[in-house]
Design an enzyme around this catalytic site. Sequence first.
Site, PDB file in Angstrom:
ATOM      1  N   LYS A 111       0.779  -1.124   0.020  1.00 28.97           N
ATOM      2  CA  LYS A 111       0.012  -0.031   0.022  1.00 28.97           C
ATOM      3  C   LYS A 111       0.939   1.324   0.164  1.00 28.97           C
ATOM      4  O   LYS A 111       0.356   2.306  -0.726  1.00 28.97           O
ATOM      5  CB  LYS A 111      -1.098   0.061   1.285  1.00 28.97           C
ATOM      6  CG  LYS A 111      -1.927  -1.146   1.102  1.00 28.97           C
ATOM      7  CD  LYS A 111      -2.950  -1.040   2.101  1.00 28.97           C
ATOM      8  CE  LYS A 111      -4.330  -1.884   1.683  1.00 28.97           C
ATOM      9  NZ  LYS A 111      -5.446  -1.744   2.432  1.00 28.97           N
ATOM     10  N   LYS A 192      -6.254 -16.700  -5.298  1.00 29.46           N
ATOM     11  CA  LYS A 192      -6.695 -17.171  -4.220  1.00 29.46           C
ATOM     12  C   LYS A 192      -8.303 -16.760  -4.031  1.00 29.46           C
ATOM     13  O   LYS A 192      -8.532 -15.196  -4.508  1.00 29.46           O
ATOM     14  CB  LYS A 192      -6.405 -16.727  -2.876  1.00 29.46           C
ATOM     15  CG  LYS A 192      -5.199 -17.973  -2.478  1.00 29.46           C
ATOM     16  CD  LYS A 192      -4.691 -17.308  -0.959  1.00 29.46           C
ATOM     17  CE  LYS A 192      -5.882 -17.640   0.062  1.00 29.46           C
ATOM     18  NZ  LYS A 192      -5.277 -17.397   1.524  1.00 29.46           N
ATOM     19  N   LYS A 195     -13.339 -12.336  -1.066  1.00 29.07           N
ATOM     20  CA  LYS A 195     -14.329 -11.527  -1.175  1.00 29.07           C
ATOM     21  C   LYS A 195     -13.763 -10.129  -1.210  1.00 29.07           C
ATOM     22  O   LYS A 195     -14.677  -9.060  -1.442  1.00 29.07           O
ATOM     23  CB  LYS A 195     -15.128 -11.517   0.248  1.00 29.07           C
ATOM     24  CG  LYS A 195     -16.123 -12.664   0.145  1.00 29.07           C
ATOM     25  CD  LYS A 195     -17.128 -12.908   1.423  1.00 29.07           C
ATOM     26  CE  LYS A 195     -18.139 -11.528   1.605  1.00 29.07           C
ATOM     27  NZ  LYS A 195     -19.143 -11.653   2.527  1.00 29.07           N
TER      28      LYS A 195
END
Length: 327
Positions: A111, A192, A195
Amino acid sequence: MSRILSGIQPTGELHLGNFLGAVRGWVSSQGGNDAYYCIVDLHALSGEHDPATLAARTLETATCLLAAGLDPLSCTLFVQSQVPEHTRLAWLLECVATLGELGRMTQYKQKAGRGDSIRVGLFTYPVLMAADILLYQADAVPVGEDQRQHLELARNLAIRFNHHYGQTFVVPEAATPPVGARIMDLQEPRRKMSKSVSSPLGTIGVLDEPAEIARKVKKAVTDAGSEVAYDREAKPGVANLLEMLAAAGGGDPAELAGHFGSYGELKSAVAEAISELLRPLRERYGELAGEPGLVMKILAEGAERAGEVAARTYADAARAIGLLPGH
């Protein structure tokens, strides 16, 4: 009897990857171990979130875990924020950790490298994760490859604290999840299932109805050619489907490949196996969702049990580091 601990983010409904990669193992481990399972809601505060949604998803995650088979008589299920020693110990450990080792954490580096606005909580949350683990003096922590760096930090902080202030923490070992439980996205089979990435057709929710499961599996990305063969590099889409089938119904993915003459046959078998695997969970969830008070009661009792262990560990750590005992 070993003490084990694992945690899960409060994302709400679990997906198939959560269930096969972690939660099913938790269920099988709870009877023979002193097992603590934590919904880590404090970690969710390190990024943007809606308060009402977070609360709702925390309760939904707990309901899913109970529906999946966690038994409050065989394990301790609790919410992280309801045990205040997590944040209290995190401060002690922050005073042992270094800027350099936190700066090397992968999620922070990713990030920071994108130039995102980063909250202090994102930088320090690996220390809170270490506190989650060390509070319960866990012998083993089930982790995937993406979490090994965090467990290694917890181990290093435990060793450093013990060296400077006296033997206080158990230094935990990694417990490797079962082989073949790594479930990939149906649309991007080299990634992978998650959500957190917008891929509605790629993720199977544990509460999806059979028709929805069949729709997603039917649209799953396959590979060039028509031979059903297990080859993770050359045929990642087919390999993912075979691994799902093996995880859901048993068997070896390479051997299962020989049972199918077409991708369509394989997809039908996968959809049927997953639907049947998740059927008891869906039914139990429906019962528990109608009794939110019962779920809250289970979480409160779990927090009380967890708090007894956590309070002892924190008191030992606080005394060791030089703080006066409280009342």
